[in-house]
Structure formats: C-alpha cells, structure tokens
Design an enzyme around this catalytic site. Structure first.
Site, PDB file in Angstrom:
ATOM      1  CG  ASP A  54      -1.704  -1.009   1.423  1.00 26.65           C
ATOM      2  OD1 ASP A  54      -2.198  -1.230  -0.312  1.00 26.65           O
ATOM      3  OD2 ASP A  54      -1.655  -1.719   2.394  1.00 26.65           O
ATOM      4  N   GLY A  55       1.844   1.353   0.799  1.00 22.03           N
ATOM      5  CA  GLY A  55       3.218   2.570   0.758  1.00 22.03           C
ATOM      6  C   GLY A  55       3.117   2.972  -1.377  1.00 22.03           C
ATOM      7  CB  ALA A 168      -5.170   3.335   6.334  1.00 24.29           C
TER       8      ALA A 168
HETATM    9  P1  NAP Z   1       3.276   1.365   6.987  1.00 21.00           P
HETATM   10  O1  NAP Z   1       3.788   2.084   7.909  1.00 21.00           O
HETATM   11  O2  NAP Z   1       4.110   0.625   6.160  1.00 21.00           O
HETATM   12  O3  NAP Z   1       1.443   1.184   6.921  1.00 21.00           O
HETATM   13  C1  NAP Z   1       1.035   0.683   7.917  1.00 21.00           C
HETATM   14  C2  NAP Z   1       0.143  -0.170   7.782  1.00 21.00           C
HETATM   15  O4  NAP Z   1      -1.076   0.017   7.164  1.00 21.00           O
HETATM   16  C3  NAP Z   1       0.819  -1.672   6.219  1.00 21.00           C
HETATM   17  O5  NAP Z   1       0.446  -2.823   6.248  1.00 21.00           O
HETATM   18  C4  NAP Z   1       0.286  -0.914   5.297  1.00 21.00           C
HETATM   19  O6  NAP Z   1       0.272  -1.597   4.236  1.00 21.00           O
HETATM   20  C5  NAP Z   1      -0.908  -0.312   6.021  1.00 21.00           C
HETATM   21  N1  NAP Z   1      -2.226   0.299   5.261  1.00 21.00           N
HETATM   22  C6  NAP Z   1      -1.947   1.637   4.510  1.00 21.00           C
HETATM   23  N2  NAP Z   1      -2.988   2.496   3.483  1.00 21.00           N
HETATM   24  C7  NAP Z   1      -4.098   1.144   3.463  1.00 21.00           C
HETATM   25  C8  NAP Z   1      -5.370   0.818   3.956  1.00 21.00           C
HETATM   26  N3  NAP Z   1      -6.022   1.677   2.838  1.00 21.00           N
HETATM   27  N4  NAP Z   1      -5.827   0.379   3.996  1.00 21.00           N
HETATM   28  C9  NAP Z   1      -5.178  -0.960   4.440  1.00 21.00           C
HETATM   29  N5  NAP Z   1      -4.516  -0.728   5.387  1.00 21.00           N
HETATM   30  C10 NAP Z   1      -3.471   0.131   4.747  1.00 21.00           C
HETATM   31  O7  NAP Z   1       3.283   3.526   6.212  1.00 21.00           O
HETATM   32  P2  NAP Z   1       2.747   3.117   4.397  1.00 21.00           P
HETATM   33  O8  NAP Z   1       2.771   1.989   3.948  1.00 21.00           O
HETATM   34  O9  NAP Z   1       3.581   4.313   4.059  1.00 21.00           O
HETATM   35  O10 NAP Z   1       1.264   3.067   4.421  1.00 21.00           O
HETATM   36  C11 NAP Z   1       0.698   5.170   5.363  1.00 21.00           C
HETATM   37  C12 NAP Z   1       0.171   5.226   5.952  1.00 21.00           C
HETATM   38  O11 NAP Z   1      -0.468   3.753   6.806  1.00 21.00           O
HETATM   39  C13 NAP Z   1      -0.948   6.091   6.554  1.00 21.00           C
HETATM   40  O12 NAP Z   1      -1.761   6.538   5.664  1.00 21.00           O
HETATM   41  C14 NAP Z   1      -2.019   5.514   7.884  1.00 21.00           C
HETATM   42  O13 NAP Z   1      -3.099   5.600   7.197  1.00 21.00           O
HETATM   43  C15 NAP Z   1      -1.398   4.529   7.883  1.00 21.00           C
HETATM   44  N6  NAP Z   1      -0.738   4.349   8.989  1.00 21.00           N
HETATM   45  C16 NAP Z   1      -1.591   3.810  10.553  1.00 21.00           C
HETATM   46  C17 NAP Z   1      -0.940   3.972  11.611  1.00 21.00           C
HETATM   47  C18 NAP Z   1      -1.782   3.162  12.936  1.00 21.00           C
HETATM   48  O14 NAP Z   1      -2.783   2.297  11.927  1.00 21.00           O
HETATM   49  N7  NAP Z   1      -1.301   3.833  14.147  1.00 21.00           N
HETATM   50  C19 NAP Z   1      -0.595   4.857  12.032  1.00 21.00           C
HETATM   51  C20 NAP Z   1       0.553   6.205  10.995  1.00 21.00           C
HETATM   52  C21 NAP Z   1       0.094   5.495   9.545  1.00 21.00           C
HETATM   53  P3  NAP Z   1       1.303  -2.164   3.645  1.00 21.00           P
HETATM   54  O15 NAP Z   1       2.148  -3.544   4.258  1.00 21.00           O
HETATM   55  O16 NAP Z   1       0.951  -2.774   1.704  1.00 21.00           O
HETATM   56  O17 NAP Z   1       2.259  -0.978   3.107  1.00 21.00           O
HETATM   57 MN    MN Z   2       4.228   0.004   3.953  1.00 17.38          MN
END
Ligand code: NAP
Ligand code: MN
Length: 270
Positions: A54-55, A168
C-alpha cells in the site's frame, strides 16, 4: 478520465528484490503482448501498474501528482489492501486486462486548504489527512462542520479519512469501515480526552462529501501542530484554520473482481 488505448503501460516498482523481479517478468510478458513499457514514467499511458504494498501505491499516487491514468497493484507488501493482484496471478491479470474484464473504480480523495496568517497551502490525500501535536503533545482543536461548531477537541489528534483510507489509520483508531463508492469524509479522533476538564467526541463521525470540515487550532497551539498526509509530515507556522473537503479530482483503480472488497477485508483483517 483517460480511457484511450495507447498501448503504453507504466510500471512503478519499489526497490525490494521481489518487486524488481516481478517488474522484469511483467515487462517481458507485456511486451510480448505488444504493449509499450517505457523506461521513464509516461503520462500518455493507459495504465499504471504499481508493484509493492500500500505504501508503494500511496507514494506513486503522490509522486505522479494524482494522475487520471488508472492504477492496478501487484502486492509484494506486508498488507497490500489496495494491491489486488497476487504475483502468481500475473498471466490471468494480463488476459483479463486485454479482454476488458474489469470495472473502473473511483477513489475519492481528501483535500486540505491550509490558511496561515500570511499564506495559503493545499494538500491532497488518498487515505487521510491527520492533525497531531508536535513533540507528542496533546492538541486543542476547534471542529466545525459547515461552519457549525461541533466540539473543542482535546487529545492526540484528529484523522480526516477517505473511504479508501477507512481501513488504515482511521480503522486503528476505532473508525468505521466505509465502502469506497460512498462519497463521504470520516472524522476520527485519536485518543480523545473526555473528562471533567475536556469533552471530545469519543467516536468517529461520517459527514457527506459536500460538507466542509474546519479545524482551528486554539491560538496557543497555532505553531505546534503537524499535518500528516498519507504518512508524510508537514509543518506550517501560524495556522489559523484548515478546511477539509472531498475535491472534484479523484484517482482511479481497476477492479477485476466485484467481490474483491469483502473478501479482501475478511482475509486481511479477520
Ligand atoms: P506503513 O507504516 O507501512 O503503513 C502501516 C500499514 O497500513 C501497512 O501495513 C500498510 O500496508 C497499511 N495500509 C496503508 N494504507 C492502507 C489502507 N488504505 N487500508 C488498509 N491498510 C493500509 O506506511 P505506508 O505503507 O507508507 O502507509 C501509510 C499509511 O499508514 C497512512 O496513510 C496511515 O493510514 C497508515 N498509518 C497507520 C497507523 C496506525 O494504524 N496506527 C499509524 C500511522 C500511519 P502495506 O504493508 O501494504 O504498506
Ligand atoms: Mn507500507
């Protein structure tokens, strides 16, 4: 939206070895089917194939500035919620693409108009735009919906999530899962404080896509907030207000299986 056939397909891959191997294999297979796979990103392409998680998808959308060219993802990430195709299904994917066995799905975005004392900035997000405090401090924010005062929020922050982003960060903070075709924004609190001293809504609220969500940092906090767009931090001084809306601009994703959403949800979250 571009739907012209140009036979040009961009492949956007992250740098891990698995993705690079899949990228080479895919280029080979596509060229055998007479597609043109340019070395550099070509904005006349009919399709963007993104290899990674997703990232990688989020970074590609930002890097190429929310193109009209539809995306499809091949998942090599940890989760890959956006990434529909598994590496072992590439042949089937190419056959289905050539036969037109897919639907085009619109992905609604979120826009933030940021007003500072002297300036104005605009940011777009696919998953969400979150407001948090610097140095892990609590933030005090006034929240308005269509200029109606809703709350004086106090807590770690507020996430304004799109339907696509509902699975997310918003989901981890207790937000609801929202089907992607719904034109809405979801306001999800992050660790809201509800005590004798402060009252913040403990749950998320879903607002129609034509409303304006306004967040104003209380004046003492105008220099101590962070704006986090799809995981990337921005900081501006002297913020007076931020308006969140669903912009007219969307991005597009191919969808090869109409049952994909619920199956994907079950297999990746339960
Ligand atoms: P990351 O640290 O790898 O993201 C955290 C997880 O969120 C990864 O497993 C990623 O999948 C997953 N993810 C991203 N978009 C998603 C969606 N629309 N639906 C379900 N899961 C999703 O960082 P990143 O890959 O750059 O992703 C950025 C996103 O991380 C931000 O937009 C935010 O939504 C999310 N995030 C979540 C938290 C939390 O849940 N506490 C905190 C900060 C940010 P992949 O492993 O396939 O990359
Ligand atoms: Mn990621």
């Amino acid at each position: 939206m571009i739907e012209k056939e140009t036979k040009i397909i961009n492949i956007i891959s992250n740098y891990n070895r698995e993705s690079q191997n899949i990228s080479r294999l895919l280029i080979d297979k596509l060229r055998k089917k007479n597609f043109i796979v340019p070395k550099e990103y070509d904005d006349r392409a009919e399709l963007n194939i993104c290899i990674g998680g997703d990232g990688a998808f989020l970074r590609a959308v930002h890097k190429y500035q929310f193109p009209n060219i539809p995306f499809i993802g091949i998942n090599t990430g940890h989760l890959g919620f956006f990434q529909e195709i598994l590496p072992e299904d590439i042949d089937q994917f190419i056959a289905n693409y050539i036969d037109g066995n897919y639907v085009m799905e619109e992905i609604f975005l979120v826009k933030a108009d940021i007003y500072t004392k002297k300036d104005y900035f605009q940011l777009f997000g696919v998953n969400e735009i979150a407001i948090k405090g610097i140095k892990s401090k609590v933030v005090h924010l006034e929240v308005f919906i269509d200029q109606n005062h809703l709350e004086n929020f106090c807590g770690d922050g507020i996430i304004v999530a799109t339907p696509a982003g509902s699975t997310a960060y918003s989901f981890s903070s207790g937000g609801s899962i929202v089907y992607p075709s719904l034109n809405i924004l979801q306001i999800t609190p992050i660790s809201p404080i509800s005590s004798e001293a402060y009252r913040s809504l403990p749950n998320s609220a879903i607002v129609p896509g034509n409303s304006i969500i306004t967040i104003k940092p209380e004046y003492r906090y105008e220099n101590s907030i962070l704006i986090i767009v799809d995981g990337i931090e921005y900081r501006y001084d002297n913020i007076t207000k931020i308006n969140f809306t669903v912009p007219k601009k969307s991005i597009y994703k191919l969808n090869f299986d109409k049952n994909m959403y619920w199956n994907n949800l079950k297999s990746k979250f339960l």
